[in-house]
Design a protein around this motif. Structure first.
Motif, PDB file in Angstrom:
ATOM      1  N   VAL A 191     -20.900  45.999 -81.079  1.00 25.96           N
ATOM      2  CA  VAL A 191     -20.982  47.411 -81.467  1.00 25.96           C
ATOM      3  C   VAL A 191     -22.103  47.626 -82.481  1.00 25.96           C
ATOM      4  CG1 VAL A 191     -19.775  49.230 -82.759  1.00 25.96           C
ATOM      5  CG2 VAL A 191     -18.583  47.972 -80.938  1.00 25.96           C
ATOM      6  N   ALA A 192     -22.275  46.670 -83.395  1.00 25.76           N
ATOM      7  CA  ALA A 192     -23.288  46.805 -84.449  1.00 25.76           C
ATOM      8  C   ALA A 192     -24.704  46.794 -83.889  1.00 25.76           C
ATOM      9  CB  ALA A 192     -23.125  45.693 -85.482  1.00 25.76           C
ATOM     10  N   GLU A 193     -24.886  46.126 -82.761  1.00 26.46           N
ATOM     11  CA  GLU A 193     -26.225  46.057 -82.173  1.00 26.46           C
ATOM     12  C   GLU A 193     -26.687  47.445 -81.746  1.00 26.46           C
ATOM     13  OE1 GLU A 193     -26.068  43.312 -78.972  1.00 26.46           O
ATOM     14  OE2 GLU A 193     -25.487  41.592 -80.223  1.00 26.46           O
ATOM     15  N   GLY A 194     -27.796  47.860 -82.282  1.00 25.15           N
ATOM     16  CA  GLY A 194     -28.356  49.157 -81.903  1.00 25.15           C
ATOM     17  C   GLY A 194     -27.702  50.352 -82.559  1.00 25.15           C
ATOM     18  N   ALA A 195     -26.851  50.137 -83.574  1.00 25.65           N
ATOM     19  CA  ALA A 195     -26.157  51.266 -84.205  1.00 25.65           C
ATOM     20  C   ALA A 195     -27.140  52.243 -84.840  1.00 25.65           C
ATOM     21  CB  ALA A 195     -25.161  50.749 -85.241  1.00 25.65           C
ATOM     22  N   THR A 252     -18.049  49.110 -90.630  1.00 30.73           N
ATOM     23  CA  THR A 252     -19.231  48.412 -91.114  1.00 30.73           C
ATOM     24  C   THR A 252     -20.256  48.265 -89.997  1.00 30.73           C
ATOM     25  OG1 THR A 252     -17.818  47.172 -92.652  1.00 30.73           O
ATOM     26  CG2 THR A 252     -20.045  46.341 -92.312  1.00 30.73           C
ATOM     27  N   ALA A 253     -19.766  48.061 -88.778  1.00 25.82           N
ATOM     28  CA  ALA A 253     -20.646  47.949 -87.611  1.00 25.82           C
ATOM     29  C   ALA A 253     -21.172  49.306 -87.180  1.00 25.82           C
ATOM     30  CB  ALA A 253     -19.892  47.282 -86.464  1.00 25.82           C
ATOM     31  N   ASP A 254     -20.305  50.306 -87.140  1.00 23.71           N
ATOM     32  CA  ASP A 254     -20.682  51.662 -86.746  1.00 23.71           C
ATOM     33  C   ASP A 254     -19.592  52.608 -87.242  1.00 23.71           C
ATOM     34  OD1 ASP A 254     -21.114  54.129 -85.479  1.00 23.71           O
ATOM     35  OD2 ASP A 254     -21.988  53.203 -83.722  1.00 23.71           O
TER      36      ASP A 254
END
Length: 411
Positions: free
Chosen positions: A30-34, A84-86
């Protein structure tokens, strides 16, 4: 009538470590590309589908019903990590987890069983309560009308319908012909339901908090619930979800300032070290951001533990007492967590200089998102309510309304 057994009281409760090992990789995905999604206003449909497929929507559902059997404290631990991720995604799931909680506390029977199966299968629920325009405080213009086959038809327009654009169902407040306030569960896969991404806030722009319009959409007879029977600690639950989002934003601000300072090659001539990463003044600022993030998480989880006690209560006197305690504990947390998250999101620029304001870095998103979340259910009112309880032993309000007229009296 026997209340359904909540995961707090179930036999099988997972460890924090097991839950983090299960969902940690999904959160990393999920954090990737947030940051890019936020810059492009790309709603996280794919990320929510990934979470649902992993079983995250059923994290509170008992193990024997296909879920994880997590406690409320564990749910909020996971929501902080997800934020924290999105930070958009936990807010988008706020209505879902609230309805899960409601069905967990429902009486044993076919309706409860049906919903637990849906949660375990990955179905998600959105939220549609607030109306804008000339609507009196505590009133709703959304109406249910009986259909010829015994079902209902719902007509109305809602705003701030967080998460509904991603959902299979919308938990919508409405009024029946006899004036009863109810919650109607509306299936979104019908032409008479239109959800629009027209939320225009400067923060939390990917939560799907826009308009939901019901144009005589069908509602099954058994999908209408008396609003007064919703789970007793629901307002505390809703607000604590926002506190978890704020705690996650603070943690994300810490992650970003650490990464940026660690890789920074430029220094100021009037700094205190030849490398920024070793400058004691800059390190002090990072330390304060880290402390703010840790405190925000700790306060959120401490309040979540009180919600666990409220969820486990059966005796009416205990339910009343713990409902009050949970509301006040979450309000206390909100007052402080809001300040901590905003402080962290602002202070992260101090060690990094003007280059940190580059749009390509998108570091401003932390402040914009924190400011938007912290504007919910105004903190100034919560401070007054907590103070009134401390000085005068006053009960907090358990229903919040917004509209064009003076608040209706509360009992």
């Amino acid at each position: 009538m026997t209340r359904g057994q909540t995961p707090t009281r179930a036999q099988t409760v997972p460890t924090d470590r097991a839950l983090l090992e299960k969902y940690g990789p999904v959160f990393e995905s999920v954090a990737e590309g947030a940051a890019e999604r936020e810059r492009d206003r790309a709603l996280p449909f794919e990320q929510l589908r990934e979470l649902a497929a992993a079983g995250f929507g059923a994290v509170r559902v008992p193990v024997e019903r296909g879920g994880d059997g997590a406690t409320l404290r564990q749910l909020f631990l996971l929501l902080i990590r997800l934020a924290t991720a999105d930070p958009h995604i936990p807010q988008a799931l706020r209505g879902h987890f609230a309805f899960v909680e409601d069905r967990l506390r429902a009486a044993d029977g076919p309706d409860r069983d049906r919903w637990l199966r849906r949660f375990a299968a990955g179905e998600l629920v959105g939220n549609a309560v607030t109306e804008i325009g000339q609507v009196e405080v505590g009133r709703t213009g959304t109406r249910l009308e009986a259909d010829d086959d015994g079902s209902w038809r719902i007509t109305g327009r809602k705003y701030y319908t967080t998460g509904s654009i991603f959902a299979d169902w919308i938990d919508a407040s409405a009024i029946t012909p006899d004036g009863a306030e109810v919650a109607a569960l509306v299936a979104t896969a019908q032409d008479d339901v239109l959800v629009t991404d027209d939320w225009d806030g400067f923060g939390q722009r990917l939560t799907g908090s826009g308009t939901a319009e019901f144009r005589g959409a069908r509602v099954e007879a058994d999908q209408v619930y008396d609003f007064s029977n919703r789970f007793p600690y629901q307002t505390a639950f809703y607000q604590l979800t926002l506190n978890a989002v704020l705690a996650g934003i603070a943690a994300a601000a810490e992650q970003d300032v650490v990464a940026q300072l660690r890789g920074r090659s430029r220094v100021f001539s009037h700094g205190a070290a030849p490398e920024s990463r070793n400058d004691p003044q800059l390190l002090e600022t990072v330390g304060r951001i880290s402390a703010a993030a840790a405190a925000a998480s700790a306060l959120t989880l401490s309040a979540a533990a009180v919600l666990d006690e409220a969820a486990a209560a059966d005796d009416p006197a205990d339910v009343t007492r713990l409902k009050r305690e949970a509301e006040l504990e979450v309000s206390r947390a909100q007052i402080v967590v809001s300040e901590l998250a905003l402080r962290a999101a602002t202070a992260l620029f101090d060690p990094l200089g003007a280059s940190a304001t580059a749009s390509s870095k998108a570091l401003d998103r932390h402040w914009r998102n924190a400011r938007t979340v912290a504007s919910h259910n105004p903190v100034a009112f919560k401070a007054r309510i907590v103070g009134d309880a401390a000085v005068n032993d006053a009960d907090p309000p358990y229903e919040w309304y917004v509209g064009t007229a003076a608040p209706r009296p509360t009992s």
